[in-house]
Design an enzyme around this catalytic site. Structure first.
Site, mmCIF file in Angstrom:
data_model
loop_
_atom_site.group_PDB
_atom_site.id
_atom_site.type_symbol
_atom_site.label_atom_id
_atom_site.label_comp_id
_atom_site.label_asym_id
_atom_site.label_seq_id
_atom_site.Cartn_x
_atom_site.Cartn_y
_atom_site.Cartn_z
ATOM 1 N N SER A 1 0.861 -1.219 -0.046
ATOM 2 C CA SER A 1 -0.095 -0.139 0.141
ATOM 3 C C SER A 1 0.857 1.380 -0.210
ATOM 4 C CB SER A 1 -0.831 -0.103 1.121
ATOM 5 O OG SER A 1 -1.738 0.892 1.301
ATOM 6 N N ASP B 1 -4.945 -4.394 5.878
ATOM 7 C CA ASP B 1 -5.301 -5.306 4.874
ATOM 8 C C ASP B 1 -3.919 -6.266 4.505
ATOM 9 O OD1 ASP B 1 -6.730 -6.370 2.600
ATOM 10 O OD2 ASP B 1 -6.113 -4.830 1.311
ATOM 11 N N HIS C 1 -2.514 -1.032 -3.415
ATOM 12 C CA HIS C 1 -3.357 0.009 -3.297
ATOM 13 C C HIS C 1 -3.309 1.150 -3.999
ATOM 14 C CE1 HIS C 1 -4.505 -1.852 1.043
ATOM 15 N NE2 HIS C 1 -4.842 -2.497 -0.065
#
Length: 197
Positions: free
Chosen positions: A16, A136, A43
């Site tokens: 991310s 996540d 992401h």
């Protein structure tokens, strides 16, 4: 005690915040003869273009592709989830895309990729969690580990955002915590020699 060898069929990477720098450190280091396919969830904003694919296709020795629905997994290829789609690995080792609800506020979600890939590859999957500012990937890493796969986490001290790797370290029995600049070489050794335990 005898040393056992485990070989692997695929790699999944979740990343991310800080991902461009982290992936730039890892992906171009892969040896030309690396056969393991690599599926990546980075992401990104929901209307992002294919910059990551174009950027890494220029830098890497391997073909870098944005996933299209029902695309077969090919050896030695690096796949990126497109913006605003979940990426899943199907039992027949094809890749599929979904617009179902966000998971951990994210679409694509690392958990979705990791959990589906774990079910498809079981103990022949390597999961790598890199820099990121949320959690996540934690559930997905746990699923990979439960099914016998290998979990590698970027050392949080080398991560631009520590929350994601720290969450996995806290909740999953990881196999390796590695500084960012050593992960590419570790994957090359894994591809050539398998994993001793």
């Amino acid at each position: 005690m005898a040393v056992s060898k485990q070989s692997y069929d695929a790699i999944v990477i979740g990343v991310s915040a800080g991902g461009l720098v982290a992936l730039t450190e890892i992906l171009p280091k892969f040896d030309k003869d690396m056969t393991l396919p690599v599926m990546i969830v980075q992401h990104q904003h929901h209307d992002s273009d294919d910059f990551l694919v174009r950027y890494f296709d220029h830098l890497c020795r391997h073909s870098v592709r944005e996933v299209e629905d029902k695309m077969p997994v090919e050896s030695g290829t690096i796949y990126f989830a497109p913006a605003n789609y979940h990426l899943l690995v199907e039992p027949d080792k094809t890749l599929s895309l979904s617009t179902e609800a966000r998971v951990n506020y994210s679409r694509p979600s690392i958990d979705v990729l990791f959990e589906s890939a774990a079910d498809a590859y079981t103990d022949r999957l390597v999961g790598i969690i890199l820099t990121g500012a949320n959690s996540d990937g934690t559930h997905g890493a746990a699923r990979i580990k439960k099914l016998g796969g290998l979990i590698i986490v970027q050392d949080p001290e080398t991560a631009e955002a520590q929350a994601m790797p720290m969450s996995v370290i806290k909740h999953v029995q990881v196999d390796h915590i590695l500084p960012l600049n050593t992960i590419g070489d570790f994957i090359n050794r894994l591809n050539q020699e398998g994993y001793s335990f």
